[in-house]
Design an enzyme around this catalytic site. Structure first.
Site, PDB file in Angstrom:
ATOM      1  CG  ASP A  72      -2.413   0.129   1.087  1.00 39.03           C
ATOM      2  OD1 ASP A  72      -1.930   1.965   1.124  1.00 39.03           O
ATOM      3  OD2 ASP A  72      -3.547  -0.120   0.677  1.00 39.03           O
ATOM      4  CG  HIS A 102      -5.364   3.482   0.722  1.00 45.09           C
ATOM      5  ND1 HIS A 102      -4.497   2.376   1.220  1.00 45.09           N
ATOM      6  CD2 HIS A 102      -6.908   3.756   1.054  1.00 45.09           C
ATOM      7  CE1 HIS A 102      -5.586   1.292   0.290  1.00 45.09           C
ATOM      8  NE2 HIS A 102      -6.709   2.341   0.259  1.00 45.09           N
ATOM      9  CB  SER A 115      -9.187   0.554   0.755  1.00 45.59           C
ATOM     10  OG  SER A 115      -8.669   0.101  -0.428  1.00 45.59           O
TER      11      SER A 115
END
Length: 361
Positions: free
Chosen positions: A63, A114, A302
């Protein structure tokens, strides 16, 4: 020879599976381990309280990097650092394959929130909320792979190099779970995308539990992200189980759908992915002064994917000799049927209690 035309080549992109354009509402904040989880994911808190908390399990996340100075990633069992009131973090190694990798190391570690949010869903300790907002496996450790840039985007090559690193180092770092909350941005270069799928399959063959997001390109049939199309990996879609009523902006309404023409179910399982509360990179404070802005809400596959990856870590802690194939069978056979179509819910909603407690099949 005569040149008839010139065009600009744009390589396909890898991107996170955060729901873009999603507008946060002023709903009561719920977390994957509060009432929302008990009603939907069937995760009683006593599983963590009895010591099934992911301790000893190593999860790698491909990520953006994480803000490992966040209180949610501190290691309470480690000795306190010299000249510091805070214990060490639970990151084991940090590797990266993007153009701004060196910059992120020299400056602020997390340049896109994120990855921090995903890691918090997997294994946030809940320190800043006195245990209220904690991840699925709050004692696990992390290997963090930076394959996305500050915009939450990357290229096939960076993702490929990250997966190769996992294959080459999984024994050294005892990696047992791989979380991939990413998707393919375009449909070009099918052969190179197939290379990524082959690398994910190779990781599975090495005994790693590979957990991939279904993507947010639904609700049309056959909209599962290419990274989640492999028959071997565990593909995770979103489902809220009616928790939010008739709201239209739910992750499950856009979660990638499988194809009815294939002989196996995709996604494999579903988990909540709307308004999931986890770590915020813009936090401030300390254990002594208190924490501010330690958490934030995000939605998308996600967020559903690390819920399942964290549950896998709990299972592996309890059954350390289990293979990834045994884990997957146990997970899908213990899932709770939500009464939806197979290409939306797969085998059903993750049921952590049955998954971790029922006798082996």
């Amino acid at each position: 020879p005569e040149v008839k035309s010139v065009h600009t080549y744009t390589p396909p992109k890898i991107k996170n599976n955060l729901m873009t354009g999603y507008t946060q509402k002023n709903d009561i904040i719920k977390n994957i381990q509060t009432n929302k989880s008990n009603n939907i994911v069937y995760f009683p808190r006593y599983i963590n309280d009895e010591g099934i908390n992911g301790e000893g399990e190593i999860i790698t996340i491909q990520d953006t990097p994480i803000d490992y100075f966040h209180s949610m990633f501190y290691d309470p069992s480690a000795k306190f650092k010299l000249n510091s009131h805070m214990p060490t973090h639970r990151k084991i190694v940090y590797y990266g394959y993007t153009s701004n990798y060196l910059t992120s190391l020299l400056g602020k570690i997390e340049d896109n929130e994120h990855g921090t949010h995903v890691a918090g869903c997997v294994g946030g300790s809940g320190t800043a909320s006195r245990g209220v907002y904690r991840g699925m496996a709050p004692a696990c450790r992390f290997c963090i792979g930076k394959v996305l840039d500050r915009n939450g985007e990357g290229c096939i090559e960076s993702m490929k190099m990250g997966l190769v690193w996992v294959l080459e180092n999984h024994v050294r770092y005892r990696i047992r779970v791989l979380n991939v909350s990413l998707g393919i941005g375009t449909s070009g270069e099918a052969e190179r995308m197939e290379e990524l799928v082959e690398l994910l399959d190779a990781a599975w063959e090495k005994g790693i539990v590979v957990v991939c997001a279904a993507g947010n390109n639904g609700p049309g049939e056959g909209t599962i992200s290419p990274l989640g199309c492999s028959r071997r990996v565990i593909t995770v879609g979103c489902h809220e189980g009616g928790y939010f009523g008739a709201r239209k902006d739910l992750c499950e309404n856009f979660s990638g759908r499988g194809s009815r023409s294939v002989l196996y179910r995709k996604p494999d399982v579903v988990a909540p992915g709307t308004d999931i509360v986890s770590c915020n990179v813009n936090w401030k404070g300390s254990a002594f002064s208190g924490y501010r802005n330690a958490y934030t809400k995000k939605s998308g596959t996600s967020m559903a994917t690390p819920v399942v990856a964290g549950a896998a870590a709990l299972f592996l802690q309890k059954y350390p000799r289990a293979t990834n194939e045994e884990l997957k069978r146990k997970m899908i056979y213990s899932a709770h049927d939500m009464g939806d179509s197979w290409n939306k819910q797969g085998w059903g909603m993750l049921d952590v209690e049955r998954f971790c407690r029922e006798p082996d099949r």
